[in-house]
Design an enzyme around this catalytic site. Structure first.
Site, mmCIF file in Angstrom:
data_model
loop_
_atom_site.group_PDB
_atom_site.id
_atom_site.type_symbol
_atom_site.label_atom_id
_atom_site.label_comp_id
_atom_site.label_asym_id
_atom_site.label_seq_id
_atom_site.Cartn_x
_atom_site.Cartn_y
_atom_site.Cartn_z
ATOM 1 N N SER A 1 0.868 -1.178 0.000
ATOM 2 C CA SER A 1 0.000 0.000 0.000
ATOM 3 C C SER A 1 0.897 1.216 0.000
ATOM 4 O O SER A 1 2.126 1.108 0.044
ATOM 5 C CB SER A 1 -0.880 0.008 1.246
ATOM 6 O OG SER A 1 -0.064 0.279 2.365
ATOM 7 N N LYS A 2 0.251 2.353 -0.032
ATOM 8 C CA LYS A 2 0.986 3.619 -0.041
ATOM 9 C C LYS A 2 1.990 3.660 1.129
ATOM 10 O O LYS A 2 3.076 4.188 1.015
ATOM 11 C CB LYS A 2 -0.053 4.746 0.093
ATOM 12 C CG LYS A 2 0.510 6.100 -0.153
ATOM 13 C CD LYS A 2 0.184 6.585 -1.553
ATOM 14 C CE LYS A 2 0.985 7.832 -1.829
ATOM 15 N NZ LYS A 2 1.291 8.104 -3.176
#
Ligand code: GLU
Length: 480
Positions: free
Chosen positions: A244-245
């Protein structure tokens, strides 16, 4: 003509991240390998969360990666009639029923049943006589359309990656097909589209594996033959959590802006879940297409390794064609404040050739190239004090003399090329009595202002006679 028809079906609710890009790539690779058709379908039925801007960004990312699509983009928001018609058919065939329960009620009751380890079925609405349901619908009562999941059946399908998957229908909730505002849900639109578009293989992330039995049931209810399925393993971050980010996933366009080459990113993504069966790691586009095989995608989760991507990028930069790199470098040169149009500058290509094997990212180039693209550069003070013997006036004047000799020799040299400049530099270093490394180091600083630069002979040949002589002269002043 090939029967292979695949699709990439992003929801334009966010950026094109590595996971989506890998899904697109695997679809594209199969299509290209089998001379099939790669379709782009924008799944924008969730009007609140979707935007055209996101769709454009996703397409920009795909184009940058070179993943060209043959058909589309098709927007689901423009195909609502198709989904309503499919919903009507399931309703007419008694595979769906109108549910009049308020959504909050349903959510609460499903959650309660799930926590008790059961699947909740709304027996009130599910079992209501169809003529009664129909009259309430016709009277305009708010309702959703739910799929009537058959009881007591086993759904079995063969996933190209995960193998045989089987699920008992008693574990599947009656899922919604149409919301109360008449908009289709994901399951309905995906199934209607996959059928209408003649999709042969659904290749998507493993997070959709659990959706597949529902979609197969819906295909069956519509009298369709379901497509083949291949679910791609999840991509995990270095912390073994889903990428994820937070743990390294930037959007594909950020990778572009940070100086990665699209070919390097594609090559890296191809190896996230797929392997060629031997120890090859670097592939040209054509080799990837030729080698790709859905049967060699493995189901173990893939771990994103930033260092490996960096390494791959540096390998691609080193072996790239300098003219191609010039094109990729343009925005980086502009961003660094270099106002000249280097596209037409004869000086740029040899400098790229000189430096490309030292780059990790395209973004390294403008700074590294300063002494080669402009005469207006500073001498690193550390380099000057280390190589110009500033503390010792006698040594300094001796160095000065020999740099002057070198400039003279270069000025008189008949042919100025890699071989001749090397011979002159070696000869002068030897005559000077300085240690060879020390003399080369001083020349490097004199010519570039820094200690870290490519091989000195390449530097001299790339700069050319006139600039070498001028820079040596400029340096003599510094040594006075
Ligand atoms: N729109 C879905 C997503 O972005 C993909 C659905 C599919 O491939 O079936 O996750």
């Amino acid at each position: 003509m090939s029967r292979v028809r695949v699709r990439f079906a992003p929801s334009p609710t966010g950026f094109l991240h590595l996971g989506g890009a890998r899904t697109a790539l695997f679809n594209w690779l199969l299509a290209r390998k089998m001379q099939g058709t790669f379709i782009l379908r924008v799944e924008d039925t969730d009007a609140r969360r979707s935007s055209q801007e996101m769709a454009e960004g996703i397409m920009e990312g795909l184009r940058w990666l070179g993943l060209d699509w043959d058909q589309g983009p098709f927007y689901q928001s423009q195909r609502l009639d198709l989904y309503r018609e499919a919903a009507q058919r399931t309703f007419a065939g008694n595979h769906a029923y109108a549910c009049f329960c308020p959504p909050e009620d349903i959510q609460a009751r499903s959650a309660d049943s799930r926590s008790a380890g059961r699947i909740w079925r709304d027996h009130g609405c599910r079992n209501r006589a169809s003529h009664l349901a129909r009259s309430r619908v016709e009277a305009g009562e708010s309702h959703t359309l739910r799929f009537r999941v058959p009881a007591d059946r086993r759904i079995v399908f063969r996933d190209r990656v995960y193998g045989k998957v089987s699920l008992f229908t008693d574990n599947i909730e009656d899922f919604t097909l149409l919301r109360s505002d008449g908009t289709p849900t994901y399951h309905l639109s995906v199934v209607a589209d996959d059928w209408e578009m003649g999709i042969s293989h659904v290749i998507r992330g493993a997070d959709h594996l659990s959706n597949t039995p529902k979609q197969i049931l819906l295909h069956e209810a519509l009298g369709n033959q379901a497509p083949g399925y291949a679910h791609l393993p999840l991509i995990l971050g270095p912390d073994k959590k889903r990428l994820s980010k937070r743990n390294g996933a930037e959007s594909v366009l950020e990778y572009r802006d940070h100086g990665f080459l699209p070919e390097a990113l594609c090559n890296y993504l191809a190896l996230l879940g797929w392997s060629p069966g031997d120890d090859r790691e670097l592939f040209s586009d054509c080799e990837l297409v030729k080698s790709f095989d859905l049967g060699r995608v493995n189901k173990a989760n893939a771990v994103f390794d930033r260092r490996k991507l960096d390494w791959m990028n540096s390998r691609y930069l080193a072996s790239a064609n300098s003219h191609d790199l010039a094109r990729h470098l343009q925005p980086f040169l502009e961003r660094s404040g270099d106002r000249q149009d280097r596209g037409n500058d004869g000086r740029l290509i040899p400098v790229i050739t000189l430096l490309k094997s030292r780059l990790n990212r395209l973004s390294d180039f403008p700074e590294m190239a300063v002494p080669f693209l402009t005469d207006d550069f500073d001498y690193e003070s550390k380099a000057v004090s280390r190589h110009f013997s500033l503390a010792d006036p006698k040594e300094r004047s001796r160095l000065r003399r020999w740099l002057e000799t070198l400039a003279d020799e270069y000025e008189q040299l008949e042919e100025f090329n890699l071989e001749t400049v090397e011979a002159v530099l070696r000869g002068t270093a030897k005559d000077s009595g300085f240690k060879i490394g020390a003399f080369f180091g001083a020349v490097r600083v004199a010519l570039t202002g820094r200690t870290a630069a490519p091989g000195i002979f390449d530097v001299i040949a790339t700069l050319g006679r006139q600039r070498v002589v001028e820079r040596l002269a400029r340096c003599l002043k510094l040594l006075q």
